[in-house]
Scaffold this active site. Structure first.
Site, PDB file in Angstrom:
ATOM      1  N   SER A 161      23.352   0.541-107.971  1.00  0.00           N
ATOM      2  CA  SER A 161      24.145   1.657-107.452  1.00  0.00           C
ATOM      3  C   SER A 161      23.792   1.947-106.000  1.00  0.00           C
ATOM      4  O   SER A 161      22.697   1.623-105.530  1.00  0.00           O
ATOM      5  CB  SER A 161      23.930   2.916-108.302  1.00  0.00           C
ATOM      6  OG  SER A 161      22.596   3.393-108.198  1.00  0.00           O
ATOM      7  N   CYS A 162      24.759   2.555-105.304  1.00  0.00           N
ATOM      8  CA  CYS A 162      24.564   3.022-103.932  1.00  0.00           C
ATOM      9  C   CYS A 162      24.247   1.856-102.996  1.00  0.00           C
ATOM     10  O   CYS A 162      25.018   0.907-102.901  1.00  0.00           O
ATOM     11  CB  CYS A 162      23.463   4.084-103.914  1.00  0.00           C
ATOM     12  SG  CYS A 162      23.298   5.005-102.368  1.00  0.00           S
ATOM     13  N   ILE A 163      23.111   1.889-102.306  1.00  0.00           N
ATOM     14  CA  ILE A 163      22.731   0.822-101.374  1.00  0.00           C
ATOM     15  C   ILE A 163      22.095  -0.364-102.096  1.00  0.00           C
ATOM     16  O   ILE A 163      22.026  -1.463-101.535  1.00  0.00           O
ATOM     17  CB  ILE A 163      21.753   1.364-100.295  1.00  0.00           C
ATOM     18  CG1 ILE A 163      21.547   0.363 -99.157  1.00  0.00           C
ATOM     19  CG2 ILE A 163      20.420   1.763-100.931  1.00  0.00           C
ATOM     20  CD1 ILE A 163      22.799   0.003 -98.379  1.00  0.00           C
ATOM     21  N   PRO A 165      23.120  -2.505-104.270  1.00  0.00           N
ATOM     22  CA  PRO A 165      23.844  -3.778-104.365  1.00  0.00           C
ATOM     23  C   PRO A 165      23.510  -4.762-103.234  1.00  0.00           C
ATOM     24  O   PRO A 165      23.782  -5.955-103.366  1.00  0.00           O
ATOM     25  CB  PRO A 165      25.314  -3.346-104.314  1.00  0.00           C
ATOM     26  CG  PRO A 165      25.316  -1.991-104.939  1.00  0.00           C
ATOM     27  CD  PRO A 165      24.050  -1.359-104.432  1.00  0.00           C
TER      28      PRO A 165
END
Length: 258
Positions: A161-163, A165
């Site tokens: 999730s968020c950064i 990936p």
């Protein structure tokens, strides 16, 4: 062939709940990167991940690297604190309520788990890799890279999730992910970290744009990777909670196909 990517919208977050004790719960490893958005794991995302996974019947074990954080940030001012050091594992234990193990313990335990999940926060970009400093020229924390590759080789499900990936983009060439979208000039405040999308593409990832309120997840069925934008979108806490719910729904959906 490019991986197939599906969008999962949150319409029934808790459809994966186990109703029978005869069904063995999925065992899911969650890797934290500290405690606090600017130098560790994002707390709303981390707790939402634990809530959604446990609501779905999963047995959860948290892990974190046993090493110093890149730096310590005063979350009131947003500025680094000179001369202070903190340990990633010890800080992550705050979120896990002490139930946490060193990431090294996961290196030889891939077979013990069905899925691996990484909440976001700058800790993912500073303590699990150095994307926060080097951008697309980033390098990985060795144990984090080994764990991701081990789960992927074993065809286990991975969630980011968020950064976070960006970790998948680095470790899994050609993976399909989402980190929100490249915004118009009018929407830049809603997607303040969109430069990471270009970096992920530079590393060979295929990026699927997701628009506000980002309550959808991208499911790469070929690589068994599920991603969501979460706080890559400057949303309200409930929107972030729903974004994480879409990711966990996608994770359970892949697990139930096995």
């Amino acid at each position: 062939l490019l991986s197939s990517c599906k969008r999962i919208k949150v319409t029934k977050l808790y459809s994966q709940t186990f109703s029978s004790t005869s069904i063995m719960p999925f065992k899911i490893a969650v890797v934290l990167s500290g405690s606090g958005v600017y130098d560790g794991a994002e707390i709303t995302e981390s707790t939402a991940t634990l809530i959604h996974l446990s609501r779905g019947g999963a047995e959860i074990q948290c892990f974190a690297p046993d090493k110093p954080q890149m730096h310590v940030v005063n979350h009131l001012t947003g500025e680094p604190v000179e001369g202070e050091t903190r340990n990633v594992l010890q800080e992550s234990a705050r979120i896990a309520r002490g139930k946490i193990l060193p990431l090294k313990d996961l290196l030889d335990a891939t077979d013990d788990y069905d899925a691996l999940v990484f909440p976001g926060g700058f800790g993912a970009a500073k303590n699990l890799c150095d994307f926060g400093v080097k951008g697309a020229e980033m390098s990985m924390d060795p144990d984090t890279e080994k764990v991701i590759q081990s789960f992927h080789t074993a065809k286990k499900v991975l969630g980011f999730s968020c950064i976070s990936p960006i970790l998948a983009a680095k470790c899994l060439p050609g993976v399909k992910i989402t980190m929100g979208k490249v915004p118009s000039e009018e929407e830049k405040e809603l997607f303040p970290w969109a430069d990471a999308i270009g970096a992920a593409r530079a590393m060979g990832a295929k990026h699927e744009e997701t628009d506000k309120p980002c309550n959808v997840a991208c499911v790469d069925e070929e690589n068994k990777v599920v991603t969501c934008a979460a706080y890559m979108y400057a949303g309200k806490p409930f929107e972030i909670y729903d974004s994480i719910g879409a990711m966990t729904d996608g994770i359970f959906g892949l697990l139930k196909k096995e």
